[in-house]
Motif scaffolding. Structure first.
Motif, PDB file in Angstrom:
ATOM      1  N   VAL A   7       0.843  -1.204   0.000  1.00  0.00           N
ATOM      2  CA  VAL A   7       0.000   0.000   0.000  1.00  0.00           C
ATOM      3  C   VAL A   7       0.876   1.251   0.000  1.00  0.00           C
ATOM      4  O   VAL A   7       0.612   2.213  -0.739  1.00  0.00           O
ATOM      5  CB  VAL A   7      -0.980  -0.007   1.202  1.00  0.00           C
ATOM      6  CG1 VAL A   7      -1.644   1.338   1.383  1.00  0.00           C
ATOM      7  CG2 VAL A   7      -2.020  -1.105   1.032  1.00  0.00           C
ATOM      8  N   CYS A   8       1.942   1.240   0.795  1.00  0.00           N
ATOM      9  CA  CYS A   8       2.869   2.381   0.824  1.00  0.00           C
ATOM     10  C   CYS A   8       3.529   2.579  -0.544  1.00  0.00           C
ATOM     11  O   CYS A   8       3.674   3.718  -1.008  1.00  0.00           O
ATOM     12  CB  CYS A   8       3.940   2.182   1.898  1.00  0.00           C
ATOM     13  SG  CYS A   8       3.319   2.326   3.588  1.00  0.00           S
ATOM     14  N   GLN A   9       3.926   1.484  -1.192  1.00  0.00           N
ATOM     15  CA  GLN A   9       4.526   1.574  -2.524  1.00  0.00           C
ATOM     16  C   GLN A   9       3.556   2.209  -3.514  1.00  0.00           C
ATOM     17  O   GLN A   9       3.946   3.054  -4.328  1.00  0.00           O
ATOM     18  CB  GLN A   9       4.943   0.188  -3.026  1.00  0.00           C
ATOM     19  CG  GLN A   9       6.186  -0.359  -2.372  1.00  0.00           C
ATOM     20  CD  GLN A   9       6.475  -1.781  -2.807  1.00  0.00           C
ATOM     21  OE1 GLN A   9       6.205  -2.706  -2.059  1.00  0.00           O
ATOM     22  NE2 GLN A   9       7.004  -1.942  -4.007  1.00  0.00           N
ATOM     23  N   ILE A  10       2.298   1.796  -3.454  1.00  0.00           N
ATOM     24  CA  ILE A  10       1.284   2.339  -4.368  1.00  0.00           C
ATOM     25  C   ILE A  10       1.070   3.822  -4.086  1.00  0.00           C
ATOM     26  O   ILE A  10       1.039   4.643  -5.014  1.00  0.00           O
ATOM     27  CB  ILE A  10      -0.027   1.537  -4.255  1.00  0.00           C
ATOM     28  CG1 ILE A  10       0.176   0.124  -4.810  1.00  0.00           C
ATOM     29  CG2 ILE A  10      -1.164   2.248  -4.982  1.00  0.00           C
ATOM     30  CD1 ILE A  10      -0.957  -0.839  -4.494  1.00  0.00           C
ATOM     31  N   ILE A  11       0.938   4.185  -2.813  1.00  0.00           N
ATOM     32  CA  ILE A  11       0.705   5.590  -2.455  1.00  0.00           C
ATOM     33  C   ILE A  11       1.871   6.462  -2.917  1.00  0.00           C
ATOM     34  O   ILE A  11       1.673   7.491  -3.571  1.00  0.00           O
ATOM     35  CB  ILE A  11       0.479   5.735  -0.933  1.00  0.00           C
ATOM     36  CG1 ILE A  11      -0.863   5.119  -0.544  1.00  0.00           C
ATOM     37  CG2 ILE A  11       0.566   7.198  -0.502  1.00  0.00           C
ATOM     38  CD1 ILE A  11      -1.081   4.975   0.949  1.00  0.00           C
ATOM     39  N   LEU A  14       2.319   6.324  -7.037  1.00  0.00           N
ATOM     40  CA  LEU A  14       1.291   7.069  -7.769  1.00  0.00           C
ATOM     41  C   LEU A  14       1.325   8.564  -7.437  1.00  0.00           C
ATOM     42  O   LEU A  14       1.078   9.395  -8.311  1.00  0.00           O
ATOM     43  CB  LEU A  14      -0.089   6.483  -7.496  1.00  0.00           C
ATOM     44  CG  LEU A  14      -0.341   5.083  -8.063  1.00  0.00           C
ATOM     45  CD1 LEU A  14      -1.760   4.622  -7.723  1.00  0.00           C
ATOM     46  CD2 LEU A  14      -0.091   5.026  -9.566  1.00  0.00           C
ATOM     47  N   SER A  15       1.641   8.904  -6.195  1.00  0.00           N
ATOM     48  CA  SER A  15       1.717  10.314  -5.815  1.00  0.00           C
ATOM     49  C   SER A  15       2.844  11.029  -6.543  1.00  0.00           C
ATOM     50  O   SER A  15       2.667  12.144  -7.043  1.00  0.00           O
ATOM     51  CB  SER A  15       1.895  10.455  -4.306  1.00  0.00           C
ATOM     52  OG  SER A  15       0.767   9.959  -3.625  1.00  0.00           O
ATOM     53  N   ILE A  16       4.007  10.406  -6.613  1.00  0.00           N
ATOM     54  CA  ILE A  16       5.150  11.004  -7.318  1.00  0.00           C
ATOM     55  C   ILE A  16       4.803  11.153  -8.806  1.00  0.00           C
ATOM     56  O   ILE A  16       5.065  12.202  -9.407  1.00  0.00           O
ATOM     57  CB  ILE A  16       6.421  10.150  -7.142  1.00  0.00           C
ATOM     58  CG1 ILE A  16       6.843  10.089  -5.659  1.00  0.00           C
ATOM     59  CG2 ILE A  16       7.551  10.651  -8.031  1.00  0.00           C
ATOM     60  CD1 ILE A  16       7.401  11.335  -5.075  1.00  0.00           C
ATOM     61  N   LEU A  17       4.219  10.131  -9.395  1.00  0.00           N
ATOM     62  CA  LEU A  17       3.824  10.216 -10.809  1.00  0.00           C
ATOM     63  C   LEU A  17       2.792  11.326 -11.017  1.00  0.00           C
ATOM     64  O   LEU A  17       2.859  12.064 -12.006  1.00  0.00           O
ATOM     65  CB  LEU A  17       3.284   8.878 -11.299  1.00  0.00           C
ATOM     66  CG  LEU A  17       4.320   7.751 -11.387  1.00  0.00           C
ATOM     67  CD1 LEU A  17       3.638   6.434 -11.751  1.00  0.00           C
ATOM     68  CD2 LEU A  17       5.428   8.086 -12.366  1.00  0.00           C
ATOM     69  N   ASN A  18       1.855  11.462 -10.094  1.00  0.00           N
ATOM     70  CA  ASN A  18       0.850  12.516 -10.184  1.00  0.00           C
ATOM     71  C   ASN A  18       1.501  13.903 -10.164  1.00  0.00           C
ATOM     72  O   ASN A  18       1.190  14.753 -10.999  1.00  0.00           O
ATOM     73  CB  ASN A  18      -0.158  12.382  -9.039  1.00  0.00           C
ATOM     74  CG  ASN A  18      -1.186  13.483  -9.052  1.00  0.00           C
ATOM     75  OD1 ASN A  18      -1.831  13.751 -10.051  1.00  0.00           O
ATOM     76  ND2 ASN A  18      -1.334  14.148  -7.912  1.00  0.00           N
ATOM     77  N   ILE A  22       1.179  14.908 -13.961  1.00  0.00           N
ATOM     78  CA  ILE A  22      -0.163  15.472 -14.088  1.00  0.00           C
ATOM     79  C   ILE A  22      -0.242  16.883 -13.486  1.00  0.00           C
ATOM     80  O   ILE A  22      -0.768  17.795 -14.110  1.00  0.00           O
ATOM     81  CB  ILE A  22      -1.211  14.537 -13.446  1.00  0.00           C
ATOM     82  CG1 ILE A  22      -1.221  13.199 -14.195  1.00  0.00           C
ATOM     83  CG2 ILE A  22      -2.596  15.188 -13.454  1.00  0.00           C
ATOM     84  CD1 ILE A  22      -2.036  12.113 -13.535  1.00  0.00           C
ATOM     85  N   GLN A  23       0.312  17.064 -12.297  1.00  0.00           N
ATOM     86  CA  GLN A  23       0.200  18.341 -11.587  1.00  0.00           C
ATOM     87  C   GLN A  23       1.384  19.279 -11.819  1.00  0.00           C
ATOM     88  O   GLN A  23       1.459  20.329 -11.187  1.00  0.00           O
ATOM     89  CB  GLN A  23       0.088  18.080 -10.071  1.00  0.00           C
ATOM     90  CG  GLN A  23      -1.047  17.177  -9.674  1.00  0.00           C
ATOM     91  CD  GLN A  23      -2.405  17.811  -9.880  1.00  0.00           C
ATOM     92  OE1 GLN A  23      -2.556  19.021  -9.781  1.00  0.00           O
ATOM     93  NE2 GLN A  23      -3.398  17.003 -10.187  1.00  0.00           N
ATOM     94  N   ASN A  24       2.303  18.921 -12.708  1.00  0.00           N
ATOM     95  CA  ASN A  24       3.558  19.673 -12.849  1.00  0.00           C
ATOM     96  C   ASN A  24       3.375  21.127 -13.274  1.00  0.00           C
ATOM     97  O   ASN A  24       4.217  21.968 -12.986  1.00  0.00           O
ATOM     98  CB  ASN A  24       4.521  18.955 -13.789  1.00  0.00           C
ATOM     99  CG  ASN A  24       3.969  18.787 -15.187  1.00  0.00           C
ATOM    100  OD1 ASN A  24       2.774  18.899 -15.416  1.00  0.00           O
ATOM    101  ND2 ASN A  24       4.829  18.508 -16.125  1.00  0.00           N
ATOM    102  N   PRO A 106       4.636  17.218   2.401  1.00  0.00           N
ATOM    103  CA  PRO A 106       4.528  16.065   1.497  1.00  0.00           C
ATOM    104  C   PRO A 106       5.864  15.345   1.307  1.00  0.00           C
ATOM    105  O   PRO A 106       5.915  14.112   1.344  1.00  0.00           O
ATOM    106  CB  PRO A 106       4.038  16.670   0.173  1.00  0.00           C
ATOM    107  CG  PRO A 106       3.398  17.952   0.557  1.00  0.00           C
ATOM    108  CD  PRO A 106       4.167  18.452   1.739  1.00  0.00           C
ATOM    109  N   ALA A 107       6.943  16.105   1.138  1.00  0.00           N
ATOM    110  CA  ALA A 107       8.256  15.480   0.959  1.00  0.00           C
ATOM    111  C   ALA A 107       8.652  14.695   2.208  1.00  0.00           C
ATOM    112  O   ALA A 107       9.179  13.583   2.109  1.00  0.00           O
ATOM    113  CB  ALA A 107       9.308  16.534   0.617  1.00  0.00           C
ATOM    114  N   ALA A 108       8.380  15.253   3.384  1.00  0.00           N
ATOM    115  CA  ALA A 108       8.718  14.562   4.633  1.00  0.00           C
ATOM    116  C   ALA A 108       7.889  13.290   4.801  1.00  0.00           C
ATOM    117  O   ALA A 108       8.404  12.249   5.218  1.00  0.00           O
ATOM    118  CB  ALA A 108       8.520  15.502   5.820  1.00  0.00           C
TER     119      ALA A 108
END
Length: 120
Positions: A7-11, A14-18, A22-24, A106-108
């Motif tokens: 679950v941590c890997q997915i979060i 996907l968050s980094i990819l987002n 997507i949000q860049n 978020p980074a932390a």
């Protein structure tokens, strides 16, 4: 415990990819200084546009490897540690420009999750 790590890997993945794909170009409250895009954020930090592309490539690649690590576990720890190093750099940059502490959240958070993924 294995499912929690997945679950941590997915979060994280996907968050980094987002953020990078997507949000860049979108304004968020987490950007350094008064930047509205990732490229502007890197300029606020005193870094070049080329450095933005290098970091972006590394973060996207490591996020993908972290997700692939769900099925190929040997990739998980190196990807998580690589992302952790880059996320630590993000936190340092926020401190460098004296951003309010909340902008580093978020980074932390993702740094902590990456360390859990790597060492649990």
């Amino acid at each position: 415990m294995n499912y929690l790590i997945i679950v941590c890997q997915i979060i994280v993945g996907l968050s980094i990819l987002n953020v990078w794909l997507i949000q860049n170009k979108k304004e968020t409250k987490w950007r350094g200084g008064n930047a509205k895009t990732i490229i502007e954020e890197f300029k606020v930090y005193g870094l070049s546009e080329m450095m933005c592309y290098v970091v972006g490539f590394l973060k996207v690649t490591l996020a993908i490897l972290l997700l692939i690590g769900i099925w190929v576990p040997v990739l998980t720890q190196p990807a998580a540690l690589g992302l952790a190093a880059l996320l630590l750099g993000s936190i340092v940059m926020h401190f460098k420009i004296k951003d309010p502490l909340f902008k580093s959240f978020p980074a932390a958070l993702f740094l902590t999750l990456c360390l859990v993924i790597a060492f649990v």
